[in-house]
Scaffold this motif. Structure first.
Motif, PDB file in Angstrom:
ATOM      1  N   GLN A  11       0.856  -1.196   0.000  1.00 40.67           N
ATOM      2  CA  GLN A  11       0.000   0.000   0.000  1.00 40.67           C
ATOM      3  C   GLN A  11       0.890   1.244   0.000  1.00 40.67           C
ATOM      4  OE1 GLN A  11      -1.769   1.376   3.747  1.00 40.67           O
ATOM      5  NE2 GLN A  11      -1.237  -0.605   4.688  1.00 40.67           N
ATOM      6  N   ALA A  59       1.108   5.342   0.873  1.00 41.43           N
ATOM      7  CA  ALA A  59       0.518   6.493   1.577  1.00 41.43           C
ATOM      8  C   ALA A  59       0.322   7.666   0.620  1.00 41.43           C
ATOM      9  CB  ALA A  59       1.431   6.916   2.723  1.00 41.43           C
ATOM     10  N   THR A 113      -3.430   3.550   0.058  1.00 39.47           N
ATOM     11  CA  THR A 113      -3.810   3.967   1.419  1.00 39.47           C
ATOM     12  C   THR A 113      -4.892   5.047   1.347  1.00 39.47           C
ATOM     13  OG1 THR A 113      -1.487   3.578   2.012  1.00 39.47           O
ATOM     14  CG2 THR A 113      -2.850   4.603   3.689  1.00 39.47           C
ATOM     15  N   SER A 169      -8.230   3.575   2.151  1.00 40.02           N
ATOM     16  CA  SER A 169      -8.564   3.392   3.573  1.00 40.02           C
ATOM     17  C   SER A 169      -8.619   4.735   4.298  1.00 40.02           C
ATOM     18  CB  SER A 169      -7.592   2.427   4.251  1.00 40.02           C
ATOM     19  OG  SER A 169      -6.272   2.720   3.913  1.00 40.02           O
ATOM     20  N   MET A 181      -3.352   3.384   7.382  1.00 38.02           N
ATOM     21  CA  MET A 181      -2.409   2.290   7.106  1.00 38.02           C
ATOM     22  C   MET A 181      -2.852   1.009   7.799  1.00 38.02           C
ATOM     23  SD  MET A 181       1.683   1.885   7.959  1.00 38.02           S
ATOM     24  CE  MET A 181       1.614   1.208   9.625  1.00 38.02           C
ATOM     25  N   ALA A 223      -6.070  -0.470   6.229  1.00 39.17           N
ATOM     26  CA  ALA A 223      -5.760  -1.200   4.990  1.00 39.17           C
ATOM     27  C   ALA A 223      -5.101  -2.537   5.321  1.00 39.17           C
ATOM     28  CB  ALA A 223      -4.845  -0.363   4.096  1.00 39.17           C
ATOM     29  N   ALA A 254       3.874  -1.588   3.697  1.00 43.73           N
ATOM     30  CA  ALA A 254       3.366  -0.213   3.577  1.00 43.73           C
ATOM     31  C   ALA A 254       4.523   0.714   3.217  1.00 43.73           C
ATOM     32  CB  ALA A 254       2.717   0.230   4.884  1.00 43.73           C
TER      33      ALA A 254
END
Ligand code: HC1
Length: 594
Positions: free
Chosen positions: A217, A219, A259, A262, A329, A332, A355
């Motif tokens: 994922q 950010a 991210t 989420s 984070m 997700a 992440a």
């Protein structure tokens, strides 16, 4: 104001202010190490930027421009004076060299592992690389107001100065200090003496195993800074789709989530939590069960892990105010292991959840026991933006050269579908703006009353921002909110957060109504786009360029409100059923304690 001066024999007009920055504006590049544009009182230590002014050697970072100066920046004399200055500290001389600031910043730490405290492997010190510039100490104390570290020295001789180490005051190990793992000290360290604990080995090993699904994922703030690692100027290029394509070149069985998706989910949960807290404060209703959320106002955001640690260490009394929502984070990560994996018939233990974050404290967040289900962590490895760039370089992948229109560049569905509201989380004020876009519309049925959905009062780099939005003509379901003026505040950087916390604490202490309903705090100055894991150098001017990219991308997106995200709606239909419901409570919420 400009001043007539002579630079290297040429008559020019120099802008007033620091000689270093005025010369830079003129296109004269000087090396500098111990100076940082955001740190008052920085500079004057290393003398790397020495110039000769009117026949005398001066550091350009502490000298101010005045009329008639005769400045020499590049003669043999200047060069030898700089070399002599830098030779004072033998460690300094061995680890740095004269060159441009960019060259100095590009110095990589040696492969030798630095001092790692057994209980925090997040900020690593390698004292033999330290050049005593003191920027880390100034950042921690002067900018963040944390003061976890200081320079320890026993005397003033050269040998004693060389033995000086940056560590917790009185030699206290970092985890026992006020350190919150924000990594801002790393971000200003010019020599690599401070750096984040690397998760690259974990990720590289996972990439070598095609049987294990890797879910990466990204950010919000990573995409607007990554290009700087590949030679682009700040603000020049956002790499949203390119960073996805790059991830797919790292190995097989790689799935890429956003991210931002989420973050949209966080907004739905957090806005509902806020409305519930306000409802209870207006009706005087008390708690009704063990699974209940707190009822304190203002509700304060919880997605920035350095900030959460700061509250735990300094404002324990405000913990009930911290939103129970896990960070985007973690949301997700939880969905990756407990929903996506199970839905695809994969054992959650086999999935590697990675992440890529602009943040050092996210490494610490990933290790917190709150963020696991039956002992299975939501996130297995956190890479900073810098580490992700390093990973790409070792795979010989330059994301700035990848085709953003290719199939490879698309996020996986549905967890790659996201709104601009999720994206602006990466800038200070972004969570607040995203929440207002949703909460106002849910309650009134009308879009938030700001031109083109841009909630300007919470944007920008002012340390503390406040705004108020009156709820009028609310829909029947929300009648109790009619006429309520929702007061919000935003702080970024922990010195500013401290001011807001003290204001709230004072109101509590005197039994006064809370000064705000909702407060956003981001640990790092500028928000996540200024995170401790972002490309170096980072300064306020660079952050402003990154912020422009975020807001431009948001403005251009067809989807700009979290509650309109079709993938979020589908997730509630298929799995979560309702905001703050049982499934959400199990996977997406938590509580904090010191
Ligand atoms: Fe952030 Fe967040 S915005 S905390 O700054 O809420 O790191 O970018 O990923 O989790 O979404 C960081 C950024 C990030 C979370 C989101």
């Amino acid at each position: 104001k400009v001043f007539p001066v002579r630079v290297n024999g040429e008559a020019v007009r120099l802008g007033g202010g620091l000689l270093l920055t005025s010369l830079q504006a003129l296109g004269v590049r000087l090396p500098f190490i111990c100076w940082h544009p955001d740190i008052i009182d920085s500079g004057g230590r290393c003398r790397a930027c020495s110039v000769v002014v009117d026949g005398k050697m001066k550091p350009a970072c502490t000298t101010y421009v005045r009329e008639g100066m005769i400045i020499d920046t590049k003669s043999e004399l200047v060069r030898s004076l700089r070399e002599a200055a830098m030779a004072v500290d033998p460690k300094f001389k061995s680890e740095t060299r004269l060159g441009s600031a960019a060259e100095i910043l590009a110095l990589r730490p040696s492969s030798k592992e630095g001092t790692v405290h057994p209980r925090t492997r997040y900020v690593i010190r390698q004292p033999e690389l330290c050049n005593h510039c003191n920027l880390c100490v100034q950042m921690c104390r002067g900018v963040q107001g944390v003061a976890a570290i200081g320079e320890l020295r026993d005397g003033g001789t050269d040998a004693e100065l060389s033995a000086t180490e940056v560590k917790g005051f009185h030699g206290t190990p970092l985890p026992q200090t006020e350190c919150v793992n924000c990594g801002q000290c790393i971000n200003v360290c010019p020599t690599g003496a401070l750096r984040e604990a690397s998760a690259l080995d974990v990720v590289r090993e996972a990439m070598r195993d095609p049987t294990r699904p890797k879910v990466i994922q990204f950010a919000p703030a990573v995409r607007v800074a990554l290009a700087e690692e590949f030679g682009k100027a700040p603000g020049e290029q956002s790499l949203t789709r390119e960073m996805v394509a790059a991830a797919r070149l790292l190995g097989d069985n790689v799935h890429v989530f956003d991210t931002n998706f989420s973050a949209d989910l966080t907004i739905i949960e957090e806005a509902n939590e806020l409305l519930e807290r306000i409802r209870r404060s207006l009706t005087g209703e008390k708690r009704y069960g063990p699974d209940d959320i707190h009822e304190a106002l203002p509700q304060i955001t919880s997605c920035s892990p350095g900030w959460v640690t700061f509250v735990e260490k300094n404002f324990h009394d405000l913990l009930p105010n911290v939103s129970s929502c896990k960070s985007p984070m973690q949301m997700a990560g939880a969905l990756t292991k407990q929903y996506w994996a199970r839905k695809h018939g994969v054992d959650p233990n086999d999935v590697v959840s990675i992440a890529v974050m602009p943040c050092v404290a996210k490494k610490y967040e990933a290790d917190r026991p709150e963020f696991s289900t039956d002992g299975i962590p939501h996130v297995d490895a956190v890479l900073t933006t810098r580490e992700y760039a390093e990973l790409l370089r070792t795979h010989d992948v330059d994301p700035t050269a990848l085709d953003p229109t290719s199939k490879l560049a698309e996020f996986d569905r549905p967890f790659g579908i996201a709104s601009g509201a999720g994206l602006i989380f990466g800038a200070t004020g972004g969570v607040m703006e995203a929440a207002l876009r949703t909460a106002y519309e849910v309650v009134t049925g009308r879009p938030v009353p700001f031109a083109k959905l841009d909630v300007q009062p919470v944007r920008g780099m002012q340390g503390v921002k406040a705004a108020a939005v009156k709820l009028e003509n609310v829909s029947r379901e929300w009648k109790f909110l009619e006429g309520v003026e929702v007061k919000v505040a935003v702080a970024h950087g922990l010195s500013n957060a401290r001011k807001l916390c003290e204001e709230i604490r004072l109101a509590n202490h005197h039994g006064l109504p809370p000064p705000y309903h909702f407060v956003e705090v981001m640990c790092c100055p500028g928000g996540c786009l200024g995170g401790g894991g972002q490309p170096k150098p980072t300064s306020m001017d660079i952050k402003k360029e990154r912020a422009k990219l975020i807001y431009k991308e948001d403005r251009d997106l067809p989807l700009r409100k979290s509650h309109e995200n079709p993938a979020i709606k589908e997730l509630y239909r298929d799995f979560l059923h309702e905001p703050m419901g049982h499934a959400s409570h199990e996977l997406l919420h938590t509580t904090y304690s010191a």
